[in-house]
Design an enzyme around this catalytic site. Structure first.
Site, PDB file in Angstrom:
ATOM      1  CB  VAL B  17      -0.950   0.019   1.223  1.00  0.00           C
ATOM      2  CG1 VAL B  17      -1.803   1.279   1.213  1.00  0.00           C
ATOM      3  CG2 VAL B  17      -1.838  -1.223   1.238  1.00  0.00           C
ATOM      4  CD  GLU B 130     -13.550   5.367   3.955  1.00  0.00           C
ATOM      5  OE1 GLU B 130     -13.958   4.246   4.319  1.00  0.00           O
ATOM      6  OE2 GLU B 130     -14.239   6.384   4.012  1.00  0.00           O
ATOM      7  N   GLY B 188      -1.540 -16.070  -4.514  1.00  0.00           N
ATOM      8  CA  GLY B 188      -1.331 -14.810  -3.796  1.00  0.00           C
ATOM      9  C   GLY B 188      -2.573 -14.246  -3.137  1.00  0.00           C
ATOM     10  CG  ASP B 202      -8.500  -8.950   7.998  1.00  0.00           C
ATOM     11  OD1 ASP B 202      -7.655  -8.046   8.031  1.00  0.00           O
ATOM     12  OD2 ASP B 202      -9.489  -8.932   7.230  1.00  0.00           O
ATOM     13  CE  LYS B 206     -10.245  -5.721   6.863  1.00  0.00           C
ATOM     14  NZ  LYS B 206     -10.114  -6.695   5.754  1.00  0.00           N
TER      15      LYS B 206
END
Lengths: 450, 450
Positions: B17, B130, B188, B202, B206
């Site tokens: 990122v 965000e 991947g 994960d 969230k």
């Protein structure tokens, strides 16, 4: 309860949205205060007729016919009157008296947005309008803020619930436009005068607002190409279904690399288009709305929900009121609109897309060659051709004398084009219409989302 | 070009990122400046190893291993290192030195969000995140701002791309979990150690972030009930399909009217659930994410897009950077998190939902009566029952001696319950497992979205 700073809120208009906003403000006051960090005091509701009947029971003492006095001293003014005047005068009065403003008035913003945003910039006020583009669907903040670091390439939106309701029922039931419209009017999905919806005026206003945000450019309403759905009939719907499409009224906002200007430009257009059945927009049923966004980095995004309705739209309005209150408490000036990209809006003739052209032709040898020649001369390349005997004619009873016994049989030719320039396509269609072998141009529809 | 005020931007981390964020900041600098009303000067990129290979070519002189020095004097600090430390130390340093911060660090926010938000409140800084909840999908602003005037009742989110990819392929191909996981790792889509994804960690992070925003309540990560998908097998997928469902790993955030507390409470949970095929979430394929929101006034909304990916997530990060820059220019203090509702988070036992319980039972008269009696005693009401001969057993070759020739035949009983309390259901399932007529509890799955 925490002792919050009090903010004076003025509401202009108590129609289906306004009365719900007032009701929610009054019923959820404590909760909203906790979220806003400020107490939202509804100072009054300006209406034309204090005694008119409302969707919701509201305290009579809140009503006034004197909007100008109500606005004075207000911190937040909510404009839900609709129409251009006196809405614009009141909004400007509110801004100039130091209030932040919240509006759901798409007609006003699409027509006079720049004047209103400029006035707010002058005094550091903010203009909030989440309810102006797709009802309850949060689309303004995603475009204005979340995608502000990306490059939006294209928006395809179903932004008018009435027309989606009509087209969806025509598709599902094989019904004719006029019958479904009459039913939609009886059920309250369409207004007595349906022009604003079925001719695409409402969608064009929303398209101008969405394109302005997405492309950081003031898009004037008259730059939006607009076509309605009144010419869509059962035969077109059936043909679309047969070819794997559904017809939707789309607001398309597109970034173009324009060969003519050697720079970037944008196109903003509203028209009924063929959408592939497997596209997410094809699954948007009833009066729902959805906005499909393609951005360079983020990829494909879709925002889906109720496009209209009093209480649904009130949700978006109240989100804006809480945002305005938070900003009041936080201090600082309003963040103005981002319009510095100043991209030119090209006319519809520059648009490049795929088309499906249906022709009624004489069923004679050589017709396809003639038609193909006209398309080729017009720089329109053919992707698919399907020839069908016209159902209407083949199933019609043979009425002696009604048709010349020696007349040539007639067939339908459905031509799917490769991507072509709208101007080339429309000139080519004119030449086809004038050709000896073409009896009638049955329909010309753009294909979007394939 | 307009002469904008310069803002110093520090980037911490240059992974998939971070490197995309740096690249876009450098390539689209002029455009971003026009939108932000400020020039965004990338002062440097702090990394552990300056010479590591990156996804994107970036000027070598930008790299440093000294994050602390880079942060000093920065207006905006972007934290994309991931993990709890040193990310938290650097974020707090940035906030305390007066910077606004942007982060995509869901683990950090779900674990230490309140400390970070408090620190920002103390100095009037803003925290933007965000990218922390559903990758490129704009969901933070809609929940935090657009729906701030509404009451969110329920969120159902597909917020982990890896598990959706695995479950979607298992559903489409009739494949086993282990085979698809191995393939996903090779392609991947899943990491070498897939624990964080397939065990729901994960998604739980969230879920904590989404619930905190939706319910204006700090939801600690350890209050989120979490189950993974490693026990989902082909037989469960086949049975789900047969019954008109698809299995999705859902993050469910729900507002409850809790009879025990005589007030409102919330439940936040992550588990694989049966979703009706006609529900919009059932159509979310591959590694995509979607968040389905039900609000009191707005009704049903859905937000759809890419849940992960370097450049997609970078879009969300840059939107935050532009927002932070606009706020810097506008002045005022940051708007803190809205957590004053302080709703209690109930344990999983209080949750009420529908279940589908599959049992392997002896195929003898009276078995159904016994099972129904146990359910009824446990306050679990039966909505549907389907009895099928177990495929595995009926198609297995008869190997002499492997099974007692006189053994009772075995059948599968698929029981759909009415809405039941999780605690009642789980106690009932324990009693079923202990019953003489039940050979094995094959699966217990919640039904969501029906």
């Amino acid at each position: 309860m925490t002792d919050y700073r009090r903010l004076r809120v003025a509401l202009l208009g108590a129609g289906s949205v306004g009365s719900q906003v007032a009701d929610l403000l009054l019923r959820h006051g404590d909760e909203l205060a906790d979220r806003a960090g400020a107490s939202l005091e509804l100072a009054g509701i300006a209406v034309r007729d204090v005694d008119a009947s409302r969707d919701v029971d509201l305290p009579r003492e809140l009503f006034t016919t004197d909007a100008e006095t109500l606005i004075v001293g207000s911190d937040i003014v909510i404009e839900l009157m609709g129409g251009l005047e006196p809405a614009q005068t009141y909004l400007l009065q509110a801004i100039n008296s130091g209030a932040d403003v919240v509006t759901a008035n798409k007609a006003l913003l699409a027509t006079h947005g720049p004047e209103i945003f400029d006035a707010a910039d002058q005094v550091g006020a903010s203009v909030y309008y989440e309810a102006a583009a797709a009802g309850a669907i949060p689309i303004i903040r995603p475009l204005r803020d979340s995608l502000a670091g990306d490059r939006v390439q294209r928006i395809m939106g179903i932004v008018n619930g009435t027309t989606n309701y009509i087209l969806d029922r025509m598709d599902a039931e094989g019904a004719e436009f006029a019958d479904v419209l009459a039913d939609a009017q009886a059920l309250g999905y369409a207004e007595a005068d349906p022009t604003a919806d079925v001719e695409g005026y409402d969608a064009a206003q929303k398209a101008a607002i969405l394109a302005s945000l997405a492309f950081h450019t003031s898009v004037p309403l008259d730059a939006v190409h607009r076509e309605g759905i009144t010419h869509i009939d059962k035969a077109m719907m059936d043909a679309a279904r047969h070819a794997g499409f559904v017809i939707k009224l789309l607001a398309v906002c597109e970034r173009l690399a324009d060969a003519d200007t050697a720079g970037e430009s944008i196109s903003v257009r509203v028209y009924p288009a063929l959408v592939p059945r497997e596209h997410p927009l094809a699954s948007v049923h009833g009066a729902n709305n959805a906005v499909f966004v393609q951005a360079e980095a983020a990829g494909d995004l879709m925002f889906y929900g109720a496009g209209a309705g009093g209480v649904q739209t009130a949700s978006a309005v109240l989100g804006d009121v809480v945002s305005a209150a938070r900003r009041h408490i936080a201090g600082g000036v309003g963040v103005g609109e981002s319009t510095r990209a100043n991209l030119p809006v090209v006319p519809i003739g520059h648009v490049v897309t795929r088309y499906q052209v249906t022709l009624e032709v004489s069923d004679l040898p050589g017709v396809l060659a003639t038609v193909a020649g006209i398309l080729s001369d017009g720089k329109v390349s053919i992707a698919t051709v399907e020839q069908t005997v016209s159902e209407d004619l083949s199933t019609a009873p043979a009425v002696p004398g009604e048709r010349d016994e020696t007349s040539t049989p007639v067939a339908h030719l459905v031509i799917g084009t490769h991507r072509a320039r709208e101007q080339d396509l429309s000139e080519t269609v004119e030449r086809l219409a004038a050709s000896d072998v073409v009896e009638r141009v049955v329909s010309v529809l753009r294909v979007e989302g394939d």
